[in-house]
Design a protein around this motif. Structure first.
Motif, PDB file in Angstrom:
ATOM      1  N   SER A  80      -6.775   6.031   2.945  1.00  0.00           N
ATOM      2  CA  SER A  80      -6.970   7.579   3.745  1.00  0.00           C
ATOM      3  C   SER A  80      -7.307   7.483   5.003  1.00  0.00           C
ATOM      4  CB  SER A  80      -8.108   8.092   2.697  1.00  0.00           C
ATOM      5  OG  SER A  80      -9.265   7.297   2.785  1.00  0.00           O
ATOM      6  N   ASN A 139      -6.265   2.161  -2.303  1.00  0.00           N
ATOM      7  CA  ASN A 139      -5.959   3.764  -1.846  1.00  0.00           C
ATOM      8  C   ASN A 139      -6.317   3.494  -0.227  1.00  0.00           C
ATOM      9  OD1 ASN A 139      -6.874   6.407  -1.022  1.00  0.00           O
ATOM     10  ND2 ASN A 139      -7.087   6.863  -3.103  1.00  0.00           N
ATOM     11  N   TYR A 159       0.862  -1.316  -0.020  1.00  0.00           N
ATOM     12  CA  TYR A 159       0.058   0.036   0.049  1.00  0.00           C
ATOM     13  C   TYR A 159       1.103   1.405   0.174  1.00  0.00           C
ATOM     14  CZ  TYR A 159      -3.820  -3.101   1.411  1.00  0.00           C
ATOM     15  OH  TYR A 159      -4.689  -4.109   1.193  1.00  0.00           O
ATOM     16  N   LYS A 160       0.376   2.358  -0.728  1.00  0.00           N
ATOM     17  CA  LYS A 160       1.035   3.607  -0.472  1.00  0.00           C
ATOM     18  C   LYS A 160       0.420   4.507   0.314  1.00  0.00           C
ATOM     19  CE  LYS A 160       2.949   3.550  -5.621  1.00  0.00           C
ATOM     20  NZ  LYS A 160       2.862   4.315  -6.604  1.00  0.00           N
ATOM     21  N   PHE A 161       1.139   5.339   1.177  1.00  0.00           N
ATOM     22  CA  PHE A 161       0.511   6.039   2.015  1.00  0.00           C
ATOM     23  C   PHE A 161       0.850   7.614   1.720  1.00  0.00           C
ATOM     24  CE2 PHE A 161       0.991   2.496   4.687  1.00  0.00           C
ATOM     25  CZ  PHE A 161       0.019   2.317   5.447  1.00  0.00           C
ATOM     26  N   ASP A 162       0.876   7.841   0.168  1.00  0.00           N
ATOM     27  CA  ASP A 162       1.187   9.165   0.065  1.00  0.00           C
ATOM     28  C   ASP A 162      -0.239   9.824  -0.527  1.00  0.00           C
ATOM     29  OD1 ASP A 162       0.787   7.805  -2.451  1.00  0.00           O
ATOM     30  OD2 ASP A 162       2.817   8.200  -3.326  1.00  0.00           O
ATOM     31  N   GLY A 163      -1.277   9.178  -0.414  1.00  0.00           N
ATOM     32  CA  GLY A 163      -2.579   9.205  -0.736  1.00  0.00           C
ATOM     33  C   GLY A 163      -2.910   9.203  -2.253  1.00  0.00           C
ATOM     34  N   LYS A 164      -1.924   8.569  -3.094  1.00  0.00           N
ATOM     35  CA  LYS A 164      -2.118   8.177  -4.429  1.00  0.00           C
ATOM     36  C   LYS A 164      -2.642   6.925  -4.639  1.00  0.00           C
ATOM     37  CE  LYS A 164       1.531  11.383  -6.070  1.00  0.00           C
ATOM     38  NZ  LYS A 164       2.553  11.262  -6.753  1.00  0.00           N
TER      39      LYS A 164
END
Length: 82
Positions: free
Chosen positions: A23, A21, A2-7
């Motif tokens: 959030s 995603n 998972y990405k934690f950069d909001g993308k």
């Protein structure tokens, strides 16, 4: 992964495409993970939310899933720290 950069993370597999995603709720207290898997003839949606009580002793996990073949389902798990 998972990405934690909001993308949104898009993964292409042999069976289809998965979009993930992560959030936070507006108040910043609930972590929400959305996963949408699409194939040529089906979509499968999973929404997981994680929240911790104010005293940090209770973790609540809610799971919502929706599948064109099986319909909708919800699950709630509560873990208490001893």
């Amino acid at each position: 992964v998972y990405k934690f950069d909001g993308k949104e993370l898009i993964q292409k597999e042999d069976f289809g495409t998965t979009k993930k995603n992560i959030s936070w709720s507006e108040d910043g207290k609930i972590l929400i993970i959305n996963t949408l898997t699409s194939s040529s003839n089906r979509e499968y949606l999973i929404i997981d939310s994680y929240s911790l009580s104010q005293d940090s002793k209770t973790l609540t996990i809610k799971n919502y899933s929706k599948n064109s073949a099986t319909g909708e389902a919800t699950l709630k798990m509560v873990y208490n720290k001893k």
